[in-house]
Design an enzyme around this catalytic site. Structure first.
Site, PDB file in Angstrom:
ATOM      1  N   TRP A  23       0.816  -1.207   0.000  1.00 43.32           N
ATOM      2  CA  TRP A  23       0.000   0.000   0.000  1.00 43.32           C
ATOM      3  C   TRP A  23       0.852   1.261   0.000  1.00 43.32           C
ATOM      4  O   TRP A  23       0.496   2.252  -0.644  1.00 43.32           O
ATOM      5  CB  TRP A  23      -0.985  -0.020   1.162  1.00 43.32           C
ATOM      6  CG  TRP A  23      -2.007  -1.085   0.960  1.00 43.32           C
ATOM      7  CD1 TRP A  23      -2.117  -2.277   1.609  1.00 43.32           C
ATOM      8  CD2 TRP A  23      -3.048  -1.091  -0.037  1.00 43.32           C
ATOM      9  NE1 TRP A  23      -3.154  -3.020   1.096  1.00 43.32           N
ATOM     10  CE2 TRP A  23      -3.748  -2.315   0.087  1.00 43.32           C
ATOM     11  CE3 TRP A  23      -3.457  -0.179  -1.002  1.00 43.32           C
ATOM     12  CZ2 TRP A  23      -4.829  -2.653  -0.733  1.00 43.32           C
ATOM     13  CZ3 TRP A  23      -4.537  -0.501  -1.816  1.00 43.32           C
ATOM     14  CH2 TRP A  23      -5.204  -1.725  -1.671  1.00 43.32           C
TER      15      TRP A  23
ATOM     16  N   ASP B  89      -1.834   6.922   6.086  1.00 41.34           N
ATOM     17  CA  ASP B  89      -2.909   6.060   5.604  1.00 41.34           C
ATOM     18  C   ASP B  89      -3.207   5.078   6.723  1.00 41.34           C
ATOM     19  O   ASP B  89      -2.424   4.169   6.985  1.00 41.34           O
ATOM     20  CB  ASP B  89      -2.456   5.337   4.336  1.00 41.34           C
ATOM     21  CG  ASP B  89      -3.480   4.328   3.828  1.00 41.34           C
ATOM     22  OD1 ASP B  89      -4.548   4.190   4.441  1.00 41.34           O
ATOM     23  OD2 ASP B  89      -3.178   3.664   2.816  1.00 41.34           O
TER      24      ASP B  89
ATOM     25  N   LYS C  21     -12.835  -1.617   6.801  1.00 39.62           N
ATOM     26  CA  LYS C  21     -12.109  -2.586   7.621  1.00 39.62           C
ATOM     27  C   LYS C  21     -12.478  -2.439   9.101  1.00 39.62           C
ATOM     28  O   LYS C  21     -12.819  -3.406   9.759  1.00 39.62           O
ATOM     29  CB  LYS C  21     -10.600  -2.424   7.412  1.00 39.62           C
ATOM     30  CG  LYS C  21     -10.176  -2.630   5.957  1.00 39.62           C
ATOM     31  CD  LYS C  21      -8.699  -2.349   5.753  1.00 39.62           C
ATOM     32  CE  LYS C  21      -8.326  -2.339   4.283  1.00 39.62           C
ATOM     33  NZ  LYS C  21      -8.432  -3.654   3.650  1.00 39.62           N
TER      34      LYS C  21
END
Length: 362
Positions: free
Chosen positions: A103, A173, A197
């Site tokens: 990511w 993030d 999530k």
């Protein structure tokens, strides 16, 4: 419903049964309006209250200072990879990154489309099985910001502490660990996270940003990609993902009722300890991928001695009601995602299955 799956999906992920049941009860007629929240105008007083209440709860639970704005946007964290440099990276500046895995890599690739980038630390030499040492980190003199990925879902690593960046803006993030533990929001200029999530369903992205950073976004970028557009319209510039925002509000209420973020962190540690202990006490039958000092409380990655055994593990686990234990296709192996809504009982059941599988195949 008498039996629910042991849901270890990496995202979209498990939601609390109580939250789902409340949404079910309110689905057809919300707040006595005679219609679903998905049918009503986002300009209505009822929906504006849902929007404002979710913002207020997020501020309360996460300890967000008054000089920060909370935004509910669309496009996922992947759109933020581009929005951040579009809004915050000036032509004479450099966007700096810590390279920790899949990511972080995506965020870097997007930033390169808009300006200069630099990688100030990386764990690539160790196949991203750890968070690199940032104690002596050196940032470029023209650094616009330092971007970190707080938790790498694919590799299963997580920051234990965040770097000190002085006058340089720190951006994170937090898509896969937001509200899983307390964080000093004031250390960051901007925090963003897809909700799917830890905070709700897919469709809405949370952005927490310090006002002075985005008081005036560049006029050269599209209206929808400017932070000041959404700030001045309270996240209601265009039609929002109203049902997703509503469910985020229910999730935040659920977290508050369970004692807030500190209590959630302890619960998460209790859950993951059951599985990590099973790995560590297996005599090498199971091997954790992440370095112990960088282990994630959200994504437990591990291997078994052979790929054949890993395939058998997935096959047998699915027959027992376990979902989502196959590792990401880019790294293989096995992964259990243990986000906030995954119950302790599911983790206990997985630990027992792992012990039984070892007895039969070790």
């Amino acid at each position: 419903m008498t039996k629910r799956a042991f849901n270890f999906n990496a995202g979209p992920a498990a939601l609390p049964l109580g939250v789902l049941q409340q949404a079910q009860q309110e689905f057809v007629d919300f707040a006595g309006a005679g219609m679903s929240i998905m049918e009503m105008s986002h300009r209505s007083a009822i929906y504006e209250q849902v929007n404002n209440d979710a913002q207020a709860l997020l501020r309360e639970l996460f300890g967000i200072p008054n000089n920060y704005k909370v935004l509910f946007l669309q496009g996922g964290a992947s759109t933020q990879f581009a929005m951040i440099p579009m809004n915050l990276l000036k032509p004479d500046q450099t966007a700096s990154f810590v390279m920790t895995g899949s990511w972080a890599d995506k965020a870097i690739k997007e930033a390169k489309l808009f300006g200069q980038t630099s990688i100030v630390a990386s764990s690539e030499a160790d196949k991203f099985n750890r968070i690199p040492d940032l104690s002596g980190i050196e940032l470029p003199s023209n650094a616009a910001y330092l971007h970190v990925t707080s938790n790498e879902t694919i590799e299963g690593t997580q920051y234990a502490a965040y770097p000190e960046t002085g006058d340089v803006t720190l951006i994170a993030d937090m898509s896969s660990d937001i509200l899983s533990r307390p964080v000093d929001v004031s250390k960051f200029g901007l925090i963003y996270a897809g909700a799917q999530k830890n905070l709700g369903p897919s469709g809405v992205t949370i952005v927490i940003v310090r006002e002075d950073l985005v008081a005036q976004s560049p006029k050269s970028i599209p209206t929808m990609l400017r932070y000041d557009t959404h700030i001045s319209n309270n996240s209601l510039y265009n039609t929002p993902p109203s049902f997703s925002v509503y469910l985020v509000g229910l999730m935040l209420k659920w977290l508050k009722e369970r004692g807030g973020v500190s209590a959630t962190e302890q619960y998460n540690r209790d859950k993951t300890k059951l599985i990590y202990d099973t790995i560590d006490q297996s005599g090498g039958f199971y091997r954790g991928f992440a370095d112990p000092a960088s282990r994630s409380l959200m994504n437990i990655t591990f291997r078994i001695q052979t790929e054949e055994l890993e395939s058998l593990f997935v096959k047998e686990s699915e027959k027992q009601g376990f979902i989502g234990l196959k590792g990401h296709r880019s790294v293989g192996g096995l992964r259990a995602s243990t986000y906030n809504a995954v119950p302790l009982e599911s983790c206990k059941a997985l630990a027992e299955f792992m012990q039984d599988f070892q007895k039969r195949n070790g």
